[in-house]
Scaffold this motif. Structure first.
Motif, PDB file in Angstrom:
ATOM      1  N   ASP A 139       0.784  -1.347   0.625  1.00 24.47           N
ATOM      2  CA  ASP A 139      -0.364   0.451   0.547  1.00 24.47           C
ATOM      3  C   ASP A 139       0.824   1.903   0.050  1.00 24.47           C
ATOM      4  O   ASP A 139       0.699   1.775  -0.247  1.00 24.47           O
ATOM      5  CB  ASP A 139      -1.060   0.434   1.564  1.00 24.47           C
ATOM      6  N   LYS A 140       2.160   1.365   1.185  1.00 25.93           N
ATOM      7  CA  LYS A 140       2.834   2.609   1.131  1.00 25.93           C
ATOM      8  C   LYS A 140       3.704   2.586  -0.456  1.00 25.93           C
ATOM      9  O   LYS A 140       3.243   3.532  -1.026  1.00 25.93           O
ATOM     10  CB  LYS A 140       3.890   1.970   2.197  1.00 25.93           C
ATOM     11  N   LEU A 141       4.524   2.252  -0.830  1.00 27.54           N
ATOM     12  CA  LEU A 141       4.404   1.875  -1.546  1.00 27.54           C
ATOM     13  C   LEU A 141       3.642   2.930  -3.146  1.00 27.54           C
ATOM     14  O   LEU A 141       3.881   3.521  -3.996  1.00 27.54           O
ATOM     15  CB  LEU A 141       5.356   1.008  -2.737  1.00 27.54           C
ATOM     16  N   SER A 142       2.556   2.098  -2.851  1.00 27.24           N
ATOM     17  CA  SER A 142       0.712   2.384  -4.262  1.00 27.24           C
ATOM     18  C   SER A 142       1.267   3.553  -3.768  1.00 27.24           C
ATOM     19  O   SER A 142       1.073   4.742  -5.239  1.00 27.24           O
ATOM     20  CB  SER A 142      -0.357   1.587  -4.099  1.00 27.24           C
ATOM     21  N   ALA A 143       1.336   4.069  -2.521  1.00 26.76           N
ATOM     22  CA  ALA A 143       1.046   5.575  -2.721  1.00 26.76           C
ATOM     23  C   ALA A 143       1.481   6.728  -3.222  1.00 26.76           C
ATOM     24  O   ALA A 143       1.358   7.590  -3.798  1.00 26.76           O
ATOM     25  CB  ALA A 143       0.698   6.029  -1.508  1.00 26.76           C
ATOM     26  N   SER A 147       1.191   9.325  -6.053  1.00 24.79           N
ATOM     27  CA  SER A 147       1.807  10.782  -6.086  1.00 24.79           C
ATOM     28  C   SER A 147       2.562  11.263  -7.862  1.00 24.79           C
ATOM     29  O   SER A 147       3.069  11.412  -7.919  1.00 24.79           O
ATOM     30  CB  SER A 147       1.751  10.825  -5.114  1.00 24.79           C
ATOM     31  N   LEU A 148       3.549   9.829  -7.455  1.00 24.89           N
ATOM     32  CA  LEU A 148       5.054  10.682  -8.538  1.00 24.89           C
ATOM     33  C   LEU A 148       3.885  10.029 -10.540  1.00 24.89           C
ATOM     34  O   LEU A 148       4.175  11.554 -11.326  1.00 24.89           O
ATOM     35  CB  LEU A 148       5.482   9.203  -9.124  1.00 24.89           C
ATOM     36  N   THR A 149       2.804   9.480 -10.243  1.00 22.73           N
ATOM     37  CA  THR A 149       2.369   9.319 -12.184  1.00 22.73           C
ATOM     38  C   THR A 149       1.410  10.402 -11.729  1.00 22.73           C
ATOM     39  O   THR A 149       1.094  10.370 -12.612  1.00 22.73           O
ATOM     40  CB  THR A 149       2.271   7.415 -11.710  1.00 22.73           C
ATOM     41  N   PRO A 317       0.573   2.908 -21.510  1.00 21.85           N
ATOM     42  CA  PRO A 317       0.626   3.294 -22.507  1.00 21.85           C
ATOM     43  C   PRO A 317       1.043   5.311 -22.621  1.00 21.85           C
ATOM     44  O   PRO A 317       1.685   5.899 -23.284  1.00 21.85           O
ATOM     45  CB  PRO A 317      -1.148   3.822 -23.299  1.00 21.85           C
ATOM     46  N   LYS A 318       0.145   6.042 -20.967  1.00 21.61           N
ATOM     47  CA  LYS A 318       1.071   7.569 -21.038  1.00 21.61           C
ATOM     48  C   LYS A 318       2.227   7.316 -20.557  1.00 21.61           C
ATOM     49  O   LYS A 318       3.147   8.587 -20.372  1.00 21.61           O
ATOM     50  CB  LYS A 318      -0.125   7.836 -20.363  1.00 21.61           C
TER      51      LYS A 318
END
Ligand code: FAD
Length: 433
Positions: A139-143, A147-149, A317-318
């Motif tokens: 979860d933490k890395l997902s968060a 915020s990166l993407t 793709p983005k």
């Protein structure tokens, strides 16, 4: 010299680490298990297979067979370990899951250039990095990724099939046979009459399932759809899917049963079998009752129940280049299921490219785009050029290949030509790497 950080030692991360190390690059490999488990993993081993023990077809008339062959030419740690730990599975490459993961772990861990950290990574590391944290990224890395993407993740369900003890199968009722007698007789088949199928069907569609979480959308990846969802699509659907009886005539009667449930060997010693295609979302109580309605499995001992899981992937793709580099940061690579490639072999293949390209980058060389005419390159091409508005994960398939110069109507012949072109192209490409 500069090291590369690889996050996640699954199918993709193990392969990326291996490709980096074999090119003389120092690797810091972070894996959170066993300190923190995912909902689907059970061991502390690298490259754990969370569902079926099959890496699918080995035939060159199948795109995933071609993909494996290309990976053999690129010295893939995942495919060479799988070849070493293979169990009989007709024309497919299936493995003893424990031996396989142990083998990958040992080879990657013992490489002098690989340093392993059993830690959860919370943020995106600085410096050259490969993110390969899979469909169950913490979860933490997902968060942090979110915020990166700046994009929302897409969630969908996968399912794992139940595994049963061989000793608990009634051998008088089941028979050993591969469909159309292809390859070694690798499957145990449980035949059903129409009456038995009707009763089984009624129980299956009315059985209680685990309730879904709010944040998860019910979208399935082909080949791993929960059996009860398939059943609810129509009474005949399973008869054209995992319960298809064609080519599985019962040797005792010579007749084709109305329906067949197939069991596939799950470990080298043959003490476990999995129920093919029976990934499920059923609660454990009803699940046991339903499995025990299958002829031959009346007394089945289930060692692992089928379960349901989330999947995480980014909008490639983005966000990604066909080199698996992140568009906004050239020393950041993504690999595995989270790039929208789908499946064990595909995940490893993307890790292979990300590993090679991360090695090239830190060595002052340009990252390479693998040719589209190859299975491995066609996947990279697809995920980075697909429609970003409704991007969905994709398996290796010949449909992703650019068309042949000459049209060939016969499917088998066409596939052979795709395979020939792909293997010729990759052989040539490898010499230039
Ligand atoms: P994984 O193999 O999952 O590796 C990711 C690794 O990263 C894990 O070891 C995890 O512990 C680690 N990790 C996660 N977060 C962190 C963090 N923050 N810090 C450090 N480490 C972290 N594919 C098939 O071909 N056939 C199937 O039958 C099949 N069934 C599936 C069933 C389920 C339940 C799921 C979830 C997926 C299934 N897949 C299947 C899809 C996919 O091929 C596999 O999930 C495959 O393992 C993906 O490889 P990966 O390397 O991307 O991720």
């Amino acid at each position: 010299t500069q090291h590369v950080t690889v996050v996640g030692a699954g199918l993709a991360g193990s392969e990326a680490a291996w490709q980096l190390a074999k090119r003389g690059i120092q690797v810091h490999l972070y894996e959170m298990r066993p300190v923190k488990q995912t909902p689907a993993h059970h061991t502390d081993k690298f490259a754990e297979l969370v569902c079926t023990n099959s890496l699918r077809s080995n035939a060159l008339t199948n795109a995933v067979g071609v993909l494996k062959e290309e990976m053999r030419l690129l010295d893939s740690v995942i495919i060479s370990s799988a070849d070493k730990c293979a169990v009989p599975a007709g024309g497919a490459l299936a493995v003893d899951r424990h031996e396989f993961s142990a083998n990958v772990t040992e080879r990657v861990k013992e490489h002098p250039l690989v340093k392993v950290f059993n830690e959860e990574v919370d943020g995106i590391p600085d410096g050259p990095t490969v993110i390969a944290t899979g469909p169950l990224t913490s979860d933490k890395l997902s968060a942090s990724l979110k915020s990166l993407t700046g994009e929302d993740y897409l969630y969908f369900y996968d399912a794992a099939a139940p595994i049963i003890e061989t000793d608990s199968i009634d051998r008088d009722k089941v028979y050993l046979k591969s469909r159309y007698d292809k390859g070694d007789a690798a499957y145990l088949n449980c035949p059903m009459t129409e009456e038995e199928f009707d009763r089984f069907y009624d129980a299956l569609v009315s059985a209680e399932t685990v309730s879904l979480k709010d944040f998860e959308k019910e979208v399935f990846f082909e080949g791993c759809m929960p059996i009860e969802v398939m059943a609810k699509r129509g009474k005949k659907t399973m008869l054209f899917g995992p319960m298809k009886p064609v080519g599985l005539e019962d040797p005792k009667t010579g007749k084709r049963p109305y329906a067949v449930v197939q069991l596939r060997q799950d470990n080298a010693s043959g003490t476990l079998y999995n129920v093919v295609g029976f990934q499920t979302h059923l609660k454990w109580g009803p699940q046991k009752e339903i499995i025990r309605m299958i002829p031959g499995l009346e007394n089945a001992d289930i060692v692992r129940y089928g379960v349901m899981h989330r999947n995480t992937f980014v909008n490639s793709p983005k966000l990604l280049k066909p080199t698996y580099q992140y568009c906004g940061r050239e020393d950041l690579f993504f690999a595995g299921q989270m790039t929208g490639v789908e499946g064990y072999v595909e995940s490893a293949a993307s890790g292979l490219i990300a590993g090679i390209n991360a090695a090239r980058l830190v060595s002052g060389q340009n990252p390479v785009v693998f040719p589209e005419q190859t299975a491995i390159g066609s996947m990279a091409h697809y995920i980075t050029t697909a429609n970003a508005d409704n991007f969905q994960p994709m398996n290796a398939n010949f449909g992703l290949f650019p068309p042949l110069e000459k049209k060939i109507k016969n499917k088998q012949e066409r596939n052979e030509q795709y395979a020939k072109r792909a293997l010729g192209t990759i052989q040539n490409f490898v010499t230039k790497l």
